[in-house]
Structure formats: structure tokens, C-alpha cells
Design a protein around this motif. Structure first.
Motif, PDB file in Angstrom:
ATOM      1  N   VAL A  20       0.857  -1.186   0.000  1.00 54.48           N
ATOM      2  CA  VAL A  20       0.000   0.000   0.000  1.00 54.48           C
ATOM      3  C   VAL A  20       0.895   1.237   0.000  1.00 54.48           C
ATOM      4  N   ILE A  21       0.702   2.088  -0.994  1.00 52.87           N
ATOM      5  CA  ILE A  21       1.480   3.320  -1.127  1.00 52.87           C
ATOM      6  C   ILE A  21       0.543   4.497  -0.866  1.00 52.87           C
ATOM      7  N   ILE A  22       0.897   5.331   0.085  1.00 48.58           N
ATOM      8  CA  ILE A  22       0.100   6.520   0.384  1.00 48.58           C
ATOM      9  C   ILE A  22       0.813   7.720  -0.232  1.00 48.58           C
ATOM     10  N   GLY A  23       0.279   8.229  -1.323  1.00 50.35           N
ATOM     11  CA  GLY A  23       0.859   9.392  -1.977  1.00 50.35           C
ATOM     12  C   GLY A  23       1.323   9.098  -3.389  1.00 50.35           C
ATOM     13  N   GLY A  24       0.900   9.947  -4.335  1.00 52.73           N
ATOM     14  CA  GLY A  24       1.264   9.772  -5.732  1.00 52.73           C
ATOM     15  C   GLY A  24       2.245  10.813  -6.218  1.00 52.73           C
ATOM     16  N   GLY A  25       3.189  11.206  -5.344  1.00 50.13           N
ATOM     17  CA  GLY A  25       4.220  12.157  -5.736  1.00 50.13           C
ATOM     18  C   GLY A  25       5.386  11.456  -6.408  1.00 50.13           C
ATOM     19  N   PHE A  26       6.551  12.114  -6.421  1.00 49.60           N
ATOM     20  CA  PHE A  26       7.715  11.560  -7.108  1.00 49.60           C
ATOM     21  C   PHE A  26       8.122  10.217  -6.521  1.00 49.60           C
ATOM     22  N   GLY A  27       8.121  10.107  -5.191  1.00 49.74           N
ATOM     23  CA  GLY A  27       8.503   8.850  -4.582  1.00 49.74           C
ATOM     24  C   GLY A  27       7.517   7.743  -4.865  1.00 49.74           C
ATOM     25  N   ILE A 308       7.004  -1.128   7.460  1.00 57.89           N
ATOM     26  CA  ILE A 308       6.480   0.214   7.206  1.00 57.89           C
ATOM     27  C   ILE A 308       7.651   1.095   6.766  1.00 57.89           C
ATOM     28  N   PHE A 309       7.470   1.770   5.640  1.00 57.74           N
ATOM     29  CA  PHE A 309       8.537   2.556   5.055  1.00 57.74           C
ATOM     30  C   PHE A 309       8.046   3.990   4.818  1.00 57.74           C
ATOM     31  N   ALA A 310       8.984   4.907   4.772  1.00 61.02           N
ATOM     32  CA  ALA A 310       8.677   6.286   4.389  1.00 61.02           C
ATOM     33  C   ALA A 310       9.753   6.742   3.410  1.00 61.02           C
ATOM     34  N   ILE A 311       9.336   7.453   2.362  1.00 59.25           N
ATOM     35  CA  ILE A 311      10.280   7.918   1.343  1.00 59.25           C
ATOM     36  C   ILE A 311       9.966   9.365   0.989  1.00 59.25           C
ATOM     37  N   GLY A 312      10.959  10.045   0.457  1.00 63.20           N
ATOM     38  CA  GLY A 312      10.762  11.418   0.014  1.00 63.20           C
ATOM     39  C   GLY A 312      10.809  12.416   1.150  1.00 63.20           C
ATOM     40  N   ASP A 313      10.080  13.508   0.976  1.00 59.80           N
ATOM     41  CA  ASP A 313      10.141  14.626   1.926  1.00 59.80           C
ATOM     42  C   ASP A 313       9.640  14.263   3.316  1.00 59.80           C
ATOM     43  N   ALA A 333      13.411  11.648  -3.344  1.00 55.06           N
ATOM     44  CA  ALA A 333      12.188  10.852  -3.421  1.00 55.06           C
ATOM     45  C   ALA A 333      12.246   9.870  -4.596  1.00 55.06           C
ATOM     46  N   ILE A 334      12.703  10.344  -5.749  1.00 57.75           N
ATOM     47  CA  ILE A 334      12.798   9.478  -6.929  1.00 57.75           C
ATOM     48  C   ILE A 334      13.759   8.322  -6.664  1.00 57.75           C
ATOM     49  N   GLN A 335      14.923   8.633  -6.142  1.00 53.42           N
ATOM     50  CA  GLN A 335      15.935   7.598  -5.917  1.00 53.42           C
ATOM     51  C   GLN A 335      15.508   6.628  -4.820  1.00 53.42           C
ATOM     52  N   GLN A 336      14.876   7.129  -3.757  1.00 55.04           N
ATOM     53  CA  GLN A 336      14.408   6.240  -2.698  1.00 55.04           C
ATOM     54  C   GLN A 336      13.287   5.337  -3.194  1.00 55.04           C
ATOM     55  N   GLY A 337      12.392   5.874  -4.025  1.00 49.61           N
ATOM     56  CA  GLY A 337      11.305   5.056  -4.566  1.00 49.61           C
ATOM     57  C   GLY A 337      11.822   3.908  -5.414  1.00 49.61           C
ATOM     58  N   LYS A 338      12.800   4.199  -6.268  1.00 53.93           N
ATOM     59  CA  LYS A 338      13.356   3.150  -7.139  1.00 53.93           C
ATOM     60  C   LYS A 338      14.085   2.085  -6.328  1.00 53.93           C
ATOM     61  N   PRO A 355      21.408  -0.599   1.158  1.00 53.66           N
ATOM     62  CA  PRO A 355      21.216   0.707   1.807  1.00 53.66           C
ATOM     63  C   PRO A 355      21.119   1.831   0.776  1.00 53.66           C
ATOM     64  N   PHE A 356      20.437   2.900   1.168  1.00 52.49           N
ATOM     65  CA  PHE A 356      20.246   4.040   0.279  1.00 52.49           C
ATOM     66  C   PHE A 356      21.467   4.948   0.315  1.00 52.49           C
ATOM     67  N   LYS A 357      21.951   5.315  -0.851  1.00 50.57           N
ATOM     68  CA  LYS A 357      23.030   6.283  -0.992  1.00 50.57           C
ATOM     69  C   LYS A 357      22.565   7.344  -1.974  1.00 50.57           C
ATOM     70  N   TYR A 358      22.468   8.559  -1.481  1.00 47.81           N
ATOM     71  CA  TYR A 358      21.932   9.645  -2.308  1.00 47.81           C
ATOM     72  C   TYR A 358      22.986  10.170  -3.276  1.00 47.81           C
TER      73      TYR A 358
END
Length: 448
Positions: A20-27, A308-313, A333-338, A355-358
Motif C-alpha cells: 500500500v502506497i500513500i501518496g502519488g508524488g515523485f517517490g 512500514i517505510f517512508a520515502i521522500g520529503d 524521493a525518486i531515488q528512494q522510490g526506485k 542501503p540508500f546512498k543519495y
């Protein structure tokens, strides 16, 4: 309109893990695009049925673009056979129940196996309810349309009033916040003042039009480099914008802005671009939230939860390079989503997570025609025409949908050669509650 108790989410049962994804932004959209229907059922909730390209929202507000050129329907984005097990629901999420593993909405609850919060940010008025009541925010397409109507109505009213005090108030525009939104909006207004409005209103003296940019810190564009800030300050000054640094707004009653220290500015239009906070959802423990954002680890898992995950802002991932979290722009947000799409597949296959590396691709801001600043990787700082070209290219590239790219590009080319903002239409007159001047104008000069 059906009542909530007559509606249901109508999501079919599945044997696959449900994301379940809450939010249709970049992430959210980048996560959903990368999730394979072979592995998951994907459900997306959002309170609007489109994905908006918010970096261009200020151009909608200043009549440079129509709203449908910076937005794409979510159902269209995920309507092909490639997303056969994807479901979108236009609904407000009211809470999260981590114990029951359900998401609560206005029309019912839905169980999840994996939950991703990608809700982005909301406007932060810093507890000032009066400013919240009378200021014009710029965070959503309806905000941009309201602001556009307000500004165009102000010019129409100023053109017809014989009272010089009221005329000056109508021609004063105060922008609070010297970040990218405030700077770009100020530049667009200055371009309108110079090239567009004198032609539309030949009898008006637009030397009386004042654009104030108020910033609480000691420079404009605080998130960018000092070099970019200095160039931007120079460009804004050349455009005639009145910049007030180290200045805070204490009050605004719809007619007078009161600055800390006592200075007052009469204006019917105060635009609030001063700050945002994470759009967190109730239900998770308080220790999961810090400074209005969800605390997450290097895998974007919310503190204390592995599903439970959170991405983006809305996500606060502290690293040595970013001790206060990643910048509130599209790229994290884009990179975390991918990456999260890959990691969810790894979880199902019981493989170790990555792990995430920006990767910082840089920051850009535009300040009118041929004026922009760019902070690029390897400590490269650009300004002027070349940075302006980069800004144009990047924003066209990241627009969603070929039609939108074509429409925006053609609009920009037309505007470059004609100095025209082609959408100066007051389609839905805006009357702010308690705004005496606007109400009098509508009553006197509009007919049924």
C-alpha cells in the motif's frame, strides 16, 4: 454524491504480498512503476487523481502555463497491461494501525503486508492562524489557480479605482520565503511587470508596482551555495524586487503585513512560501517522528518497524553527509522510490537489503529570462544564460508525459519570442473571506 458509508475501497483479495502506497508524488510513482505485478499487488491512495510537477507550479500561478500541462492522471500513468495488479483509489487516509497492519481511510480500512508513506509535505504556518487565514499558499494546483485569479483581479481593480491608497495596496505583492519557490515566483512577477502588464493595462503606471521578497535568514536561496545566493540576490535586485533579509512576518489581516520590528506593508496579496513540514499520518508512535518527519534507517524503514517505510520529503534519514536529512527536492524521493522497489523484492526473496546512498545531481533555480543559478556536482556553480538553459532542459526532461513536455516546451518557445503569458483568464473569480476590496469589485462589476 454518495455518503462515505455507501462506498467501499473495492480492492480484490490476493495471495501476493500487498504493498500500500500513500501518496502519488515523485517517490510514490517511481516506487509503483518499478514494482512487478508478478510479485506484488500494489494499491495507491491519494487525495488527488493526478501527479503534479510542482517545480512549475509558480508558472501556473503567474499565467504562464495551464494546470493540465504540469499534471498527469495517475490512472493514465498506470493504465497499461504492465500494471495489471495496480489499484488506485481517490481517498483520504485517516490513520495507520500498525498492530492490525491496516490503513484507515474515510471509506474503510485495508490490510497491508508492506506500507509505504510517500505523502510529501504540507504548508507550515508556524502556528500563526491569522496568516493561515489570509495568506495565499502555493503548494497545490488549486492554490495556484486561486493566486492567479487574485493577482489578475488586483490589476483589474487597480485599473478602475480612483483611490491612490487602495491602488497601491492592490499593486503591492509580498512573497514570504526566499527559497526556490519564492525566488522563482518573484522573478516571474517581475517579468510580467516589465513585459506583459503594461500592454494589458496601457493607462497604468507599473513603476508603482512593488514586489517584496521577505526571507528570515541572511541570504536568499538558503538551501543552495553562497555563490548561487549572491548571484540570485544580484538578479533579483536588477529586476527591481525589494529584498528584505533577516526579516520575519508577525501578522497579516488581509490588508496590512506587520513585520517583526514594526514595519508595515499594505497589500491585498501576501504569498506564503516560507516553509513546509512533513505530511505525517496519525497512528504511529511519537518516537517515530522528529521535526515533522518519519525517522527512517538506511533502508527507509520507519523506526521500530520492518514492514512500514517512508520515502521522500516525509522521511528523515540521518547520515554523516546529511545530519538533518536529505534536501526536500524531487531527487531523493525518486531515488528512494526506485531503490525501495528493489528492496521489497529482496524482502520477499529473503535477500539482504541494499542501503540508500543519495546521488546529488545538483540544484537549480530560475530568476526570469536568461537568469538562473545552478549548483552542480564536483562543486561547480553556474549562473546566467547557461544555467537558464540547463534549468529548461532538466524541467522538460522530468515532466511526466510526452504531451506535457510538448505543451510546456511550445509555451516557453512562444513566450521567449513574444514576451506573452497566454493564459491571463479569470475563469473563476476568487473572493477571500473578509476581503472587502475583492467583494466590492465582484458586486459592482460582475453580472449574473
Amino acid at each position: 454524491m454518495l455518503k462515505p458509508d455507501k462506498l467501499s475501497l473495492n480492492i480484490p483479495d490476493t495471495t501476493k504480498p500487498r504493498v500500500v502506497i500513500i501518496g502519488g508524488g515523485f517517490g510514490g510513482i517511481n516506487l509503483a512503476r518499478k514494482l512487478s505485478e508478478k510479485h506484488f499487488q500494489v494499491v495507491m491512495f491519494d487525495r488527488q487523481n493526478y501527479h503534479g510537477f510542482w517545480p512549475l507550479l509558480y508558472q501556473v500561478a503567474t499565467a504562464g502555463l495551464e494546470p493540465d500541462s504540469i499534471a498527469e492522471p495517475l490512472r493514465k500513468m498506470f493504465g497499461s497491461d504492465d500494471y495489471g495488479d495496480f489499484y488506485f483509489r481517490l481517498v483520504k487516509v485517516t490513520g495507520i494501525n500498525p498492530d492490525a497492519r491496516t490503513v484507515d481511510t474515510l471509506i474503510g480500512e485495508l490490510p497491508y503486508d508492506f506500507l509505504v508513506v510517500a505523502t510529501g509535505t504540507k504548508i507550515n504556518y508556524f502556528g500563526n492562524d491569522q496568516i493561515k487565514k489570509y495568506a495565499f499558499p502555493l503548494k497545490q494546483i488549486p492554490h495556484a489557480l486561486n493566486l492567479r485569479s487574485q493577482m489578475l483581479q488586483a490589476f483589474e481593480q487597480a485599473n478602475m479605482t480612483s483611490d491612490p491608497e487602495i491602488r497601491q495596496s492592490l499593486m503591492n505583492f509580498v512573497i514570504v520565503g526566499g527559497g526556490p519557490t519564492g525566488v522563482e515566483l518573484a522573478g516571474a512577477l517581475a517579468e510580467m511587470k516589465k513585459h506583459v502588464l503594461p500592454t494589458d493595462y496601457p493607462g497604468m503606471d507599473f513603476t508603482q508596482m512593488n514586489i517584496f521578497l521577505i526571507e528570515g535568514m541572511d541570504r536568499v536561496l538558503p538551501p543552495m551555495s553562497v555563490e548561487a545566493s549572491e548571484k540570485t540576490h544580484k538578479y533579483l535586485s536588477e529586476l527591481g524586487i525589494i529584498i528584505k533579509l533577516n526579516t520575519l512576518v508577525e501578522a497579516y489581516d488581509g490588508e496590512i503585513v506587520i513585520l517583526k520590528g514594526g514595519e508595515q506593508i499594505k497589500t491585498n496579496t501576501l504569498i506564503w512560501a516560507a516553509g513546509v513540514s512533513g505530511a505525517v499520518i496519525g497512528g504511529l508512535p511519537e518516537e517515530c517522528v522528529e521535526r515533522g518527519r518519519y525517522l527512517v534507517n538506511e533502508f527507509n524503514q520507519v523506526k521500530g518497524y520492518d514492514n512500514i517505510f517512508a520515502i521522500g520529503d516525509v522521511a528523515l534519514m540521518k547520515t554523516p553527509e546529511f545530519p538533518k536529512g536529505h534536501p526536500g527536492v524531487a531527487q531523493p524521493a525518486i531515488q528512494q522510490g526506485k531503490l525501495l522497489a528493489k528492496n521489497l523484492k529482496r524482502l520477499v526473496l529473503k535477500q539482504p537489503l541494499e542501503p540508500f546512498k543519495y546521488f546529488d545531481k545538483g540544484s537549480l533555480a530560475i530568476i526570469g529570462r536568461n537568469r538562473a543559478v545552478a549548483d552542480l556536482p564536483n562543486n561547480i556553480h553556474l549562473g546566467g544564460f547557461f544555467a537558464w538553459v540547463i534549468w529548461l532542459f532538466v524541467h522538460i526532461m522530468y515532466l511526466i508525459g510526452f504531451r506535457n513536455k510538448l505543451v510546456v516546451l511550445s509555451n516557453w518557445i512562444y513566450k521567449f519570442f513574444t514576451y506573452e503569458n497566454g493564459t491571463r483568464l479569470i475563469i473563476r473569480p476568487f473572493i477571500r473571506k473578509g476581503d472587502r476590496v475583492s467583494q466590492d469589485f465582484i458586486n459592482k462589476y460582475n453580472t449574473d
